[in-house]
Design an enzyme around this catalytic site. Structure first.
Site, PDB file in Angstrom:
ATOM      1  N   ARG A  23      41.369  41.986  38.189  1.00  0.00           N
ATOM      2  CA  ARG A  23      41.999  42.383  36.882  1.00  0.00           C
ATOM      3  C   ARG A  23      41.694  43.835  36.637  1.00  0.00           C
ATOM      4  O   ARG A  23      41.263  44.401  35.653  1.00  0.00           O
ATOM      5  CB  ARG A  23      41.430  41.620  35.700  1.00  0.00           C
ATOM      6  CG  ARG A  23      40.101  41.485  35.622  1.00  0.00           C
ATOM      7  CD  ARG A  23      39.634  40.663  34.586  1.00  0.00           C
ATOM      8  NE  ARG A  23      38.191  40.399  34.552  1.00  0.00           N
ATOM      9  CZ  ARG A  23      37.342  39.902  33.745  1.00  0.00           C
ATOM     10  NH1 ARG A  23      37.947  39.439  32.666  1.00  0.00           N
ATOM     11  NH2 ARG A  23      36.043  39.243  34.258  1.00  0.00           N
ATOM     12  N   ASP A  78      28.203  39.884  42.258  1.00  0.00           N
ATOM     13  CA  ASP A  78      29.404  40.837  42.500  1.00  0.00           C
ATOM     14  C   ASP A  78      29.141  41.484  40.925  1.00  0.00           C
ATOM     15  O   ASP A  78      29.798  42.442  40.671  1.00  0.00           O
ATOM     16  CB  ASP A  78      30.440  40.120  42.236  1.00  0.00           C
ATOM     17  CG  ASP A  78      30.815  38.851  41.255  1.00  0.00           C
ATOM     18  OD1 ASP A  78      29.843  37.858  41.331  1.00  0.00           O
ATOM     19  OD2 ASP A  78      31.596  38.838  40.397  1.00  0.00           O
ATOM     20  N   ARG A  85      28.779  47.151  44.633  1.00  0.00           N
ATOM     21  CA  ARG A  85      27.748  45.906  44.242  1.00  0.00           C
ATOM     22  C   ARG A  85      27.265  45.229  45.327  1.00  0.00           C
ATOM     23  O   ARG A  85      27.734  45.453  46.589  1.00  0.00           O
ATOM     24  CB  ARG A  85      28.739  45.162  43.262  1.00  0.00           C
ATOM     25  CG  ARG A  85      29.856  44.945  44.046  1.00  0.00           C
ATOM     26  CD  ARG A  85      31.124  44.155  42.910  1.00  0.00           C
ATOM     27  NE  ARG A  85      32.122  45.105  42.444  1.00  0.00           N
ATOM     28  CZ  ARG A  85      32.686  45.134  41.319  1.00  0.00           C
ATOM     29  NH1 ARG A  85      32.244  44.300  40.200  1.00  0.00           N
ATOM     30  NH2 ARG A  85      33.554  45.935  40.781  1.00  0.00           N
ATOM     31  N   ASP A 113      29.437  45.059  33.495  1.00  0.00           N
ATOM     32  CA  ASP A 113      30.138  43.774  33.030  1.00  0.00           C
ATOM     33  C   ASP A 113      29.226  43.077  32.069  1.00  0.00           C
ATOM     34  O   ASP A 113      28.788  42.381  32.256  1.00  0.00           O
ATOM     35  CB  ASP A 113      30.272  42.864  34.225  1.00  0.00           C
ATOM     36  CG  ASP A 113      31.629  42.985  34.904  1.00  0.00           C
ATOM     37  OD1 ASP A 113      32.122  43.924  34.634  1.00  0.00           O
ATOM     38  OD2 ASP A 113      31.903  42.054  35.871  1.00  0.00           O
TER      39      ASP A 113
HETATM   40  P1  AMP Z   1      33.784  38.470  36.289  1.00  0.00           P
HETATM   41  O1  AMP Z   1      33.032  37.256  36.004  1.00  0.00           O
HETATM   42  O2  AMP Z   1      34.231  39.197  35.264  1.00  0.00           O
HETATM   43  O3  AMP Z   1      32.598  39.565  36.672  1.00  0.00           O
HETATM   44  O4  AMP Z   1      34.758  38.542  37.342  1.00  0.00           O
HETATM   45  C1  AMP Z   1      34.511  37.592  38.511  1.00  0.00           C
HETATM   46  C2  AMP Z   1      35.892  37.638  39.357  1.00  0.00           C
HETATM   47  O5  AMP Z   1      36.869  36.947  38.754  1.00  0.00           O
HETATM   48  C3  AMP Z   1      36.462  39.132  39.905  1.00  0.00           C
HETATM   49  O6  AMP Z   1      37.023  38.943  40.952  1.00  0.00           O
HETATM   50  C4  AMP Z   1      37.568  39.190  38.661  1.00  0.00           C
HETATM   51  O7  AMP Z   1      38.333  40.197  39.446  1.00  0.00           O
HETATM   52  C5  AMP Z   1      38.107  37.937  38.518  1.00  0.00           C
HETATM   53  N1  AMP Z   1      38.602  37.752  37.268  1.00  0.00           N
HETATM   54  C6  AMP Z   1      38.129  37.376  35.957  1.00  0.00           C
HETATM   55  N2  AMP Z   1      39.101  37.296  35.299  1.00  0.00           N
HETATM   56  C7  AMP Z   1      40.291  37.539  35.799  1.00  0.00           C
HETATM   57  C8  AMP Z   1      41.639  37.541  35.223  1.00  0.00           C
HETATM   58  N3  AMP Z   1      41.969  37.373  34.052  1.00  0.00           N
HETATM   59  N4  AMP Z   1      42.667  37.680  36.105  1.00  0.00           N
HETATM   60  C9  AMP Z   1      42.316  38.025  37.581  1.00  0.00           C
HETATM   61  N5  AMP Z   1      40.856  38.049  37.920  1.00  0.00           N
HETATM   62  C10 AMP Z   1      39.898  37.869  37.109  1.00  0.00           C
HETATM   63 MG    MG Z   2      32.403  41.349  37.497  1.00  0.00          MG
END
Ligand code: AMP
Ligand code: MG
Length: 520
Positions: free
Chosen positions: A119, A278, A209, A288
């Site tokens: 995203r 990540d 990362r 994040d």
């Molecule tokens: P995060 O927990 O925000 O660090 O995200 C972890 C993973 O989930 C990353 O690969 C993000 O791109 C993916 N991700 C989180 N939310 C979404 C969303 N709404 N749509 C697509 N990918 C997402």
């Molecule tokens: Mg992230």
């Protein structure tokens, strides 16, 4: 769905620009960024060229004028309709090379070989006024080949949370990515309820990362891994460039940055909440702000995140967790560290085993600054003094921020505000105060108090104030509380009567029931 980066050959194919969505070129009055996109240029195969998805009704909610200035960007141009079209992803500015970056990651201890920008889109890089290369990226800019089941979107509340907490961390002097802008999209986002959508523009020293390295290591793409590592070195540790042993040195440098970073988090009571690999940067910036929160009553077991049921990412676990994450980086770097696997493992292990001492030194430096102490006494004596203080905070459930801050008053001879924090047992802190004073032997109490106040914020992004600001913005279209909070957070060490309310802890009830959520 396109399965990206299946092998090197497929990667090269996928890396040619084949967007499913196309955005029109930006109109003439668009802001000038002066992009110089080293990641897109040098790391083909590590990303997929991809365009942000257009949104129906972009509206600028917040613009970081100070940061725009730092980046050499014209804030007025960014706020103009052409600028907002860019910040919404509706127009790609000249010189941008939008890409979705590939990365993997250990999430809550389990390995996901393919995460990536699901995203997010890296729009490009600019070199700021101080000569620092900074990424300009979107979050919430639509689906990419890495989106898996997700919608690629972000909701306004979490976007503004990232604005608030990132700015707060920055003002505290803690390395962090920062928000440049938040734009409402005019589009609903479906979570547990229907929420207004938004796009965040995020500025980072880079988006490299631990998970970036894990991605290529897990796929056995050693040459690409080497290119990514050398890119990271050029960007973050240029002194190491071209040297023998540079990849081990990179690991050590990341360990040093993360030790310093997490020690700073611990000092201000910051709980990241989702310290997956990540979300652990190579730059040493905090990244994040999802389920993050600040401690209220000092307690190492504090967890606010709704998905962290086992408390893996509790406040007190953060130093151990970052070491665990760095061990994952070490594993990923093994093939670069030495051609002989046994020697590589031994060197990597030594670097990781050195981390606890590295962290302890950083933590002691933070504690000494917060206690207003120099390094005249032995490390062990000062650590014991600090540990006893932390134990007092814990035993009496003293508010972390106020407990530390009121040491400044005590240093200046006003002990009542500090003692008042110990509830029914104000005298509990007295024996410790005697030891602390004896250790400090402060010749000039006012100067001592000033040093302590400069190391201990009075205003932090308290959870209930953040929620209040987000509720006003999201539910009532009222940015007033957020702007007022941001203004106070900009000067976190200045105690001002008008911010007294913002400095107060939440009720114990609020904190006991407080839960944070991941979904940006
Ligand atoms: P995060 O927990 O925000 O660090 O995200 C972890 C993973 O989930 C990353 O690969 C993000 O791109 C993916 N991700 C989180 N939310 C979404 C969303 N709404 N749509 C697509 N990918 C997402
Ligand atoms: Mg992230």
């Amino acid at each position: 769905m396109l399965r990206p980066l299946a092998d090197d050959r497929a990667t090269r194919t996928a890396a040619t620009p084949v967007p499913t969505t196309t955005a029109p070129a930006a109109p003439a009055a668009a802001p000038h960024f002066g992009f110089d996109n080293s990641y897109a240029r040098e790391l083909e195969g590590a990303y997929i060229a991809w365009q942000p998805s257009p949104v129906p009704a972009p509206k600028l909610v917040w613009l970081n004028r100070a940061l725009a200035g730092e980046l050499g960007l014209d804030a007025a141009a960014l706020a103009s309709p052409a600028g907002v079209a860019v910040l919404a992803g509706n127009a790609v500015p000249e010189g941008a090379a939008p890409i979705a970056q590939a990365y993997a990651g250990h999430q809550f201890g389990g390995f996901s070989p393919q995460l990536g920008d699901g995203r997010a889109i890296l729009l490009g890089e600019v070199v700021d006024r101080l000569g620092r290369r900074r990424d300009i990226a979107f979050k919430g800019s639509g689906r990419t080949p890495f989106s898996r089941g997700g919608d690629g979107k972000a909701a306004l509340g979490p976007v503004l949370r990232e604005v608030i907490v990132g700015e707060a961390m920055h003002a505290l002097g803690i390395p962090t990515t920062r928000a440049l802008a938040a734009v409402a999209t005019g589009e609903p986002v479906f979570r547990d309820s229907v929420l207004p959508g938004a796009v965040l523009t995020r500025v980072a020293a880079s988006h490299l990362r631990v998970g970036t390295f894990e991605f290529f290591a897990a796929r056995g793409q050693t040459e690409l891994l080497r290119r990514v590592a050398d890119y990271a070195i050029a960007r973050h540790d240029p002194d190491l460039a071209g040297r023998d042993g540079r990849h081990l040195a990179l690991l050590r440098a990341v360990c040093a940055r993360q030790a310093a970073l997490v020690a700073r988090w611990m000092g201000v009571g910051f709980i990241h909440g989702v310290m997956n690999t990540d979300n652990t940067t190579i730059s040493g910036e905090t990244i994040d702000y999802g389920p993050c929160a600040f401690l209220e009553a000092h307690d190492p077991a504090t967890v606010f995140s709704s998905i962290d049921q086992l408390g893996r990412y509790a406040y007190g676990n953060q130093p151990r967790i970052v070491q665990w994450n760095l061990a994952r980086l070490a594993e990923a770097l093994l093939p670069l560290i030495d051609a002989d696997p046994a020697r590589a493992a031994q060197q990597a292990n030594e670097a990781i085993d050195a981390f606890p001492a590295q962290y302890r030194a950083q933590w002691l430096a933070v504690l000494r600054a917060k206690l207003g102490l120099d390094d005249a006494a032995t490390d062990d004596a000062d650590q014991a003094l600090a540990d006893d203080w932390l134990q007092l905070l814990r035993t009496h459930r003293v508010d972390h921020t106020l407990g530390w801050r009121r040491l400044a008053d005590a240093a200046a001879g006003r002990e009542a505000p500090l003692r008042a924090l110990f509830g029914a047992e104000p005298a509990a802190v007295d024996p410790w105060l005697v030891r602390w004073r004896a250790r400090a032997a402060a010749a000039d109490p006012a100067a001592w108090a000033g040093r302590i106040a400069a190391a201990n914020p009075i205003v932090i992004a308290r959870n209930h104030r953040v929620e209040e600001a987000l509720a006003a913005a999201v539910e009532h279209d009222d940015l007033g509380p957020m702007l007022r909070l941001l203004a106070a957070l900009e000067r976190p060490f200045d105690e001002r009567a008008e911010d007294a309310e913002l400095a107060q802890p939440a009720s114990a009830d609020f904190s006991a029931g407080y839960r944070t959520f991941c979904g940006t």
